[in-house]
Design an enzyme around this catalytic site. Structure first.
Site, PDB file in Angstrom:
ATOM      1  N   GLY A  66     -10.757 -35.322  20.093  1.00 23.58           N
ATOM      2  CA  GLY A  66     -11.476 -36.603  20.085  1.00 23.58           C
ATOM      3  C   GLY A  66     -12.485 -36.684  18.956  1.00 23.58           C
ATOM      4  O   GLY A  66     -12.621 -37.719  18.292  1.00 23.58           O
ATOM      5  N   CYS A  67     -13.190 -35.598  18.728  1.00 23.46           N
ATOM      6  CA  CYS A  67     -14.223 -35.580  17.684  1.00 23.46           C
ATOM      7  C   CYS A  67     -13.601 -35.688  16.296  1.00 23.46           C
ATOM      8  O   CYS A  67     -14.162 -36.325  15.406  1.00 23.46           O
ATOM      9  CB  CYS A  67     -15.074 -34.318  17.808  1.00 23.46           C
ATOM     10  SG  CYS A  67     -15.936 -34.239  19.402  1.00 23.46           S
ATOM     11  N   THR A  68     -12.432 -35.088  16.126  1.00 22.05           N
ATOM     12  CA  THR A  68     -11.733 -35.176  14.843  1.00 22.05           C
ATOM     13  C   THR A  68     -11.240 -36.600  14.609  1.00 22.05           C
ATOM     14  O   THR A  68     -11.402 -37.145  13.517  1.00 22.05           O
ATOM     15  CB  THR A  68     -10.562 -34.169  14.807  1.00 22.05           C
ATOM     16  OG1 THR A  68     -11.100 -32.846  14.951  1.00 22.05           O
ATOM     17  CG2 THR A  68      -9.795 -34.272  13.503  1.00 22.05           C
TER      18      THR A  68
ATOM     19  N   ALA B  65     -14.313 -38.774  13.696  1.00 24.60           N
ATOM     20  CA  ALA B  65     -14.819 -38.469  12.353  1.00 24.60           C
ATOM     21  C   ALA B  65     -13.858 -38.965  11.269  1.00 24.60           C
ATOM     22  O   ALA B  65     -14.293 -39.526  10.261  1.00 24.60           O
ATOM     23  CB  ALA B  65     -15.047 -36.966  12.208  1.00 24.60           C
TER      24      ALA B  65
END
Length: 150
Positions: free
Chosen positions: A43-45, A48
Site C-alpha cells: 500500500g505504501c509503495t 508513493a
C-alpha cells in the site's frame, strides 16, 4: 484531535538524504504531509508511486509533498532510490511528530492489536494551518483526490 483550521504542529526531521526539513521553511506554500505505515510495503509503495507519477503537476501547482513514517533515514533512502521518489520522506523514529498529528493509533491485523501509523494526510495552507484532513486514505486513489483539491 486536529481539525481543519488548526495550526499544523511544527517539526524538524531528516529526509532520506539526512537533510532537515521544518514546516516553517514551507510557509507561503501549500504542503501535503502524508503519513504512511512502512517503507516498501504494497500500500505504501502504491501511494508513493502515485505521488511520484503525478509529481510534475503537483509541483506546477505549487504543492510540496512530504511523506512521513517511523522508518529510519537509511530505510527511506533505500525506498526512495528503489522507486525513484523525488520528494522528501521524513524519518520520525521517535514518533513524536506522528503522535502530535494524532495518527499513532491502535491497529488490528489478523487478530493482533498493536500501535502503528494510521494512513492519513494533511493539506496545510500557505499560513501553516490545516486546510483538509484525509482520513482512511486509499493508496490507489489518494494522489487523484489531492489533485482535485488543489
Amino acid at each position: 484531535m486536529l481539525k481543519v483550521g488548526d495550526v499544523a504542529p511544527s517539526f524538524s526531521l531528516p529526509d532520506q538524504d539526512g537533510v532537515l526539513h521544518t514546516l516553517e521553511q514551507y510557509k507561503g506554500k501549500k504542503v501535503l504531509l502524508y503519513f504512511y505505515p512502512k517503507d516498501d510495503t504494497p500500500g505504501c509503495t502504491t501511494e508513493a508511486c502515485n505521488f511520484r507519477d503525478g509529481y510534475a503537476s503537483f509541483a506546477d501547482s505549487g504543492l510540496v509533498i512530504l511523506g512521513m513514517s517511523k522508518d529510519s533515514v537509511k530505510s527511506h533512502k533505500k525506498f526512495a532510490d528503489k522507486f525513484s521518489l523525488q520528494f522528501p520522506l521524513l524519518s520520525d523514529e521517535s514518533a513524536e511528530v506522528i503522535k502530535s498529528y494524532g495518527v499513532w493509533k491502535l491497529k488490528k491485523f489478523m487478530g493482533r492489536e498493536y500501535m502503528g501509523i494510521d494512513r492519513m494526510s494533511f493539506l496545510i495552507d500557505e499560513k501553516g494551518n490545516i486546510a483538509k484532513i484525509y482520513e482512511q486514505v486509499k493508496p490507489a486513489v489518494h494522489a487523484d483526490e489531492v489533485k482535485k483539491d488543489i
